[in-house]
Scaffold this motif. Structure first.
Motif, PDB file in Angstrom:
ATOM      1  N   VAL A 143       0.749  -1.223   0.085  1.00 46.61           N
ATOM      2  CA  VAL A 143       0.052   0.023   0.177  1.00 46.61           C
ATOM      3  C   VAL A 143       0.878   1.136   0.080  1.00 46.61           C
ATOM      4  O   VAL A 143       1.687   1.221   0.907  1.00 46.61           O
ATOM      5  N   SER A 146       2.681   3.252   3.020  1.00 49.87           N
ATOM      6  CA  SER A 146       2.394   2.512   4.389  1.00 49.87           C
ATOM      7  C   SER A 146       3.642   1.564   4.620  1.00 49.87           C
ATOM      8  O   SER A 146       4.725   1.461   3.874  1.00 49.87           O
ATOM      9  N   VAL A 218      -3.628   1.350   7.692  1.00 54.51           N
ATOM     10  CA  VAL A 218      -4.320   1.269   6.344  1.00 54.51           C
ATOM     11  C   VAL A 218      -5.861   0.888   6.376  1.00 54.51           C
ATOM     12  O   VAL A 218      -5.996  -0.060   7.618  1.00 54.51           O
ATOM     13  N   GLY A 221      -7.505  -0.350   2.085  1.00 53.34           N
ATOM     14  CA  GLY A 221      -6.417  -0.417   1.169  1.00 53.34           C
ATOM     15  C   GLY A 221      -5.791   0.837   1.075  1.00 53.34           C
ATOM     16  O   GLY A 221      -4.873   1.297  -0.016  1.00 53.34           O
ATOM     17  N   GLU A 222      -6.098   1.953   2.015  1.00 51.64           N
ATOM     18  CA  GLU A 222      -5.412   3.254   1.712  1.00 51.64           C
ATOM     19  C   GLU A 222      -4.960   3.513   3.175  1.00 51.64           C
ATOM     20  O   GLU A 222      -5.447   3.253   4.151  1.00 51.64           O
TER      21      GLU A 222
END
Length: 385
Positions: A143, A146, A218, A221-222
């Motif tokens: 990601v 991250s 996270v 997914g972000e």
């Protein structure tokens, strides 16, 4: 997609696959050779095989690499023609692996777990052709921004350190990197480091402090802020700024995997933003780390002076002669404020001492990769003969 078979390295580019990332280790070996740099232009551009030939063969790479404005403009026009876009179907991974491959090196390949199954299958097929190339044992879902980006590095570091080859230097690459030096030149430059590491490591700009003072996680997914503040780093370590890409000695990698101070730092850093852009730089200034530099600001190193990677950042570009600009304007396009090099950047790139450059993209300007690949292959021939 057709099944992937073991084929000659010269034909790897015929496979249209995309890789998430590539990590490699360069093993320093001894080569005895004398050469004259001017010999590179004694080889005709068509003396080399053109198995990968296509519309790009119309480009005069010799003139482009010398900064000829007319031929550079012709190459730029070629890349946007409909016929060229339709016929050029090559990808970054195959070209990169072909450019850096040498039997005495060891290569760990990390493929993002969210990559398509067909992509992973194609890369597995390529990797299976070479005894010194392998897939990382524990791939991760990467990601952007991250901790996962660092974890992918750590997993390859561990696999490589536990391999049977006693390599001397670790270099991590992504799929949009490309070498600016031949393997022999890279070996010579690594030997000249005399065990030192080469990576950006300098005082963190005030505008980036938020990355290490807030807690991130996270979500869907972000990477997002949690609203919590972080505790100070362990041992009151000064957190320094750097980049994700490094040239690190075997001793540095051993410390990353085993030093208790670094393990505490890793534990602290795993909920920060973009830890790959400060972790390696901070470790580089810890006392006792092999190949490191003293913490004093006098030992700060910028990305322009470190040999790991040559990158053009949009905010640091400018007109030729500008006192504020670090480098000339990008001749390609920008992604996340980084220049994706175009054919017009090649002359500038080859004036520098870096081992690799970032970013290249076969979809946006394949001629840039084609000409640089030709240059390196012919330069390697000139150094051998």
């Amino acid at each position: 997609m057709k099944s992937v078979r073991c084929i000659s390295l010269e034909l790897l580019l015929l496979l249209t696959v995309v890789a998430g990332a590539l990590w490699i280790v360069m093993q320093v070996t001894r080569h005895q050779s004398s050469w004259n740099p001017s010999n590179i232009f004694n080889y005709g551009w068509l003396d080399d095989t053109n198995d990968d030939g296509g519309p790009e063969l119309a480009c005069d790479c010799f003139a482009v690499l010398q900064g000829n404005a007319l031929e550079t403009d012709k190459a730029k026009i070629l890349t946007v023609t409909k016929e060229f876009r339709k016929r050029v179907q090559v990808q970054n991974f195959e070209h990169l692996l072909r450019a850096i491959y040498a039997p005495q090196n060891v290569y760990c390949v990390h493929v993002d777990t969210k990559s398509a199954a067909s992509v992973r299958a194609a890369i597995e097929g390529i990797v299976s052709c070479f005894p010194n190339v392998f897939l990382v044992s524990q791939p991760v879902r990467v990601v952007y921004g991250s901790w996962s980006r660092v974890q992918a590095d750590l997993n390859c570091m561990a696999d490589l350190y536990n391999s049977t080859t006693t390599w001397k230097y670790f270099i991590n690459l992504c799929g949009q990197d490309f070498p600016l030096k031949t393997n022999l030149e890279i070996v010579r430059m690594l030997k000249s480091l005399r065990g030192d590491n080469s990576m950006e490591s300098e005082k963190m700009p005030g505008g980036k402090i938020w990355r290490v003072t807030n807690v991130f996680q996270v979500v869907d997914g972000e990477i997002k802020r949690t609203g919590k503040k972080k505790d100070p780093p362990p041992f009151n370590l000064p957190i320094l700024s750097g980049k994700a890409y490094i040239v690190a000695s075997r001793g540095y990698v051993h410390s990353v995997l085993n030093d208790l101070r670094i393990q505490k730092l890793i534990e602290w850093a795993n909920d920060t933003y973009s830890p790959d852009e400060f972790l390696w730089a901070t470790i580089q200034r810890l006392p006792g780390i092999p190949g490191s530099k003293w913490p004093s600001q006098k030992y700060d190193m910028t990305d322009i002076n470190a040999i790991a990677r040559l990158v053009k950042w949009q905010e640091q570009e400018g007109q030729q002669g500008s006192l504020d600009a670090v480098y000339p304007e990008c001749q390609g396009n920008h992604v996340r404020s980084i220049c994706v090099y175009g054919v017009g950047d090649l002359y500038w790139l080859l004036q520098h001492n870096h081992l690799f450059a970032n970013k290249f993209d076969m979809d946006s300007d394949p001629v840039a990769v084609f000409c640089l690949e030709k240059y390196l292959r012919l330069k390697a021939l000139a150094m051998i003969h």
